[in-house]
Design a protein around this motif. Structure first.
Motif, PDB file in Angstrom:
ATOM      1  N   GLY A  93       0.794  -1.219   0.000  1.00  8.95           N
ATOM      2  CA  GLY A  93       0.000   0.000   0.000  1.00  8.95           C
ATOM      3  C   GLY A  93       0.828   1.272   0.000  1.00  8.95           C
ATOM      4  O   GLY A  93       0.271   2.370   0.040  1.00  8.95           O
ATOM      5  N   ASN A 107      -0.012   3.900  -2.545  1.00 10.01           N
ATOM      6  CA  ASN A 107      -1.309   4.543  -2.410  1.00 10.01           C
ATOM      7  C   ASN A 107      -1.166   5.753  -1.488  1.00 10.01           C
ATOM      8  O   ASN A 107      -1.025   5.591  -0.277  1.00 10.01           O
ATOM      9  CB  ASN A 107      -2.328   3.548  -1.843  1.00 10.01           C
ATOM     10  CG  ASN A 107      -3.694   4.157  -1.646  1.00 10.01           C
ATOM     11  OD1 ASN A 107      -3.917   5.337  -1.897  1.00 10.01           O
ATOM     12  ND2 ASN A 107      -4.619   3.340  -1.178  1.00 10.01           N
ATOM     13  N   LYS A 160      -3.389   5.927   1.717  1.00 10.98           N
ATOM     14  CA  LYS A 160      -2.982   5.053   2.819  1.00 10.98           C
ATOM     15  C   LYS A 160      -1.828   5.675   3.598  1.00 10.98           C
ATOM     16  O   LYS A 160      -1.805   5.654   4.827  1.00 10.98           O
ATOM     17  CB  LYS A 160      -2.589   3.678   2.284  1.00 10.98           C
ATOM     18  CG  LYS A 160      -2.324   2.666   3.365  1.00 10.98           C
ATOM     19  CD  LYS A 160      -2.225   1.286   2.751  1.00 10.98           C
ATOM     20  CE  LYS A 160      -2.155   0.212   3.772  1.00 10.98           C
ATOM     21  NZ  LYS A 160      -3.399  -0.064   4.465  1.00 10.98           N
ATOM     22  N   ASN A 175      -3.111   8.713   5.552  1.00  9.49           N
ATOM     23  CA  ASN A 175      -3.875   8.271   6.731  1.00  9.49           C
ATOM     24  C   ASN A 175      -2.939   7.801   7.848  1.00  9.49           C
ATOM     25  O   ASN A 175      -3.288   7.898   9.022  1.00  9.49           O
ATOM     26  CB  ASN A 175      -4.867   7.185   6.366  1.00  9.49           C
ATOM     27  CG  ASN A 175      -6.071   7.725   5.633  1.00  9.49           C
ATOM     28  OD1 ASN A 175      -6.356   8.920   5.684  1.00  9.49           O
ATOM     29  ND2 ASN A 175      -6.770   6.857   4.927  1.00  9.49           N
ATOM     30  N   ASP A 191      -4.278   5.173  10.115  1.00 10.95           N
ATOM     31  CA  ASP A 191      -4.110   3.800   9.629  1.00 10.95           C
ATOM     32  C   ASP A 191      -2.715   3.335  10.035  1.00 10.95           C
ATOM     33  O   ASP A 191      -1.731   3.678   9.386  1.00 10.95           O
ATOM     34  CB  ASP A 191      -4.267   3.763   8.114  1.00 10.95           C
ATOM     35  CG  ASP A 191      -4.118   2.362   7.536  1.00 10.95           C
ATOM     36  OD1 ASP A 191      -3.879   1.404   8.301  1.00 10.95           O
ATOM     37  OD2 ASP A 191      -4.245   2.235   6.312  1.00 10.95           O
ATOM     38  N   SER A 214      -1.245   0.517   9.759  1.00 11.13           N
ATOM     39  CA  SER A 214      -0.727  -0.661   9.064  1.00 11.13           C
ATOM     40  C   SER A 214       0.674  -0.440   8.487  1.00 11.13           C
ATOM     41  O   SER A 214       1.443  -1.398   8.350  1.00 11.13           O
ATOM     42  CB  SER A 214      -1.693  -1.110   7.968  1.00 11.13           C
ATOM     43  OG  SER A 214      -1.828  -0.118   6.980  1.00 11.13           O
ATOM     44  N   LEU A 215       1.027   0.795   8.154  1.00 11.01           N
ATOM     45  CA  LEU A 215       2.352   1.026   7.577  1.00 11.01           C
ATOM     46  C   LEU A 215       3.469   0.850   8.607  1.00 11.01           C
ATOM     47  O   LEU A 215       4.623   0.660   8.229  1.00 11.01           O
ATOM     48  CB  LEU A 215       2.430   2.401   6.918  1.00 11.01           C
ATOM     49  CG  LEU A 215       1.578   2.546   5.658  1.00 11.01           C
ATOM     50  CD1 LEU A 215       1.820   3.884   4.994  1.00 11.01           C
ATOM     51  CD2 LEU A 215       1.827   1.426   4.688  1.00 11.01           C
TER      52      LEU A 215
END
Length: 144
Positions: A21, A24, A27, A30, A39, A41-42
Motif C-alpha cells: 500500500g 497509495n 494510505k 492516513n 491507519d 498498518s504502515l
C-alpha cells in the motif's frame, strides 16, 4: 547479468511496495493523520522492512564481496551535516504533503495518474537543482 539482476530486484521491490500500500498516497496520508482516520498498518510494513534488512545485512556482509561487484560500497561518513538534515526534512515534509515517497511513486507511475507524474517530475527537478547547486558550490570553493 547485472541488468537482469537489477530488473528482478526492482520488480520484487515494486511488487512489494504495491502490495503493502506504499504506492497509495491515501494510505500513507492516513498513517500520518493521527488525529483523524489513522491507519497504523504502515508501521508493520516499515517494521518488516527493517527486520528483513537487519537480518539480510548480517548474512550478506559476511561475504568477502557482493556477487556482481568487486567490493561492497558502504557509507563511510557518520556525521550529521546541514545537507543531510535539510534533505531529510524536505523528504519528510514532501512525503507528508503528497503521500508519495520515491520508492512508492515509481511503481505508482503504472497507474497513469497525473499526480504521480507531477510528483516524479518535481522529484527529478529537485535532484537536478541540488546537483546544480552542489556544482556551483564546488566551483566557488575551487576558485576561492
Amino acid at each position: 547479468m547485472r541488468l537482469i539482476a537489477s530488473y528482478i530486484i526492482g520488480l520484487i521491490f515494486g511488487v512489494g511496495i504495491s502490495i503493502s500500500g506504499m504506492a497509495n498516497p491515501a494510505k500513507v496520508l492516513n498513517f500520518f493523520d493521527v488525529a483523524g482516520a489513522w491507519d497504523p498498518s504502515l508501521i508493520f510494513v516499515m517494521g518488516g522492512a527493517v527486520v528483513v534488512t537487519f537480518i539480510g545485512y548480517r548474512f550478506v556482509l559476511k561475504r568477502p564481496a557482493p556477487m556482481l561487484e568487486q567490493k561492497f560500497q558502504l557509507p563511510t561518513r557518520r556525521d550529521l551535516d546541514l545537507p543531510l538534515i535539510g534533505g531529510s526534512a524536505v523528504f519528510g515534509i514532501g512525503w507528508g504533503i503528497a503521500g508519495f515517497c520515491p520508492g512508492g511513486a515509481l511503481p505508482a507511475l503504472g497507474t497513469g495518474k497525473s499526480e504521480v507524474f507531477i510528483f516524479v517530475a518535481a522529484l527529478l527537478a529537485g535532484i537536478f537543482a541540488v546537483n546544480i547547486m552542489n556544482r556551483m558550490r564546488q566551483m566557488r570553493s575551487a576558485t576561492a
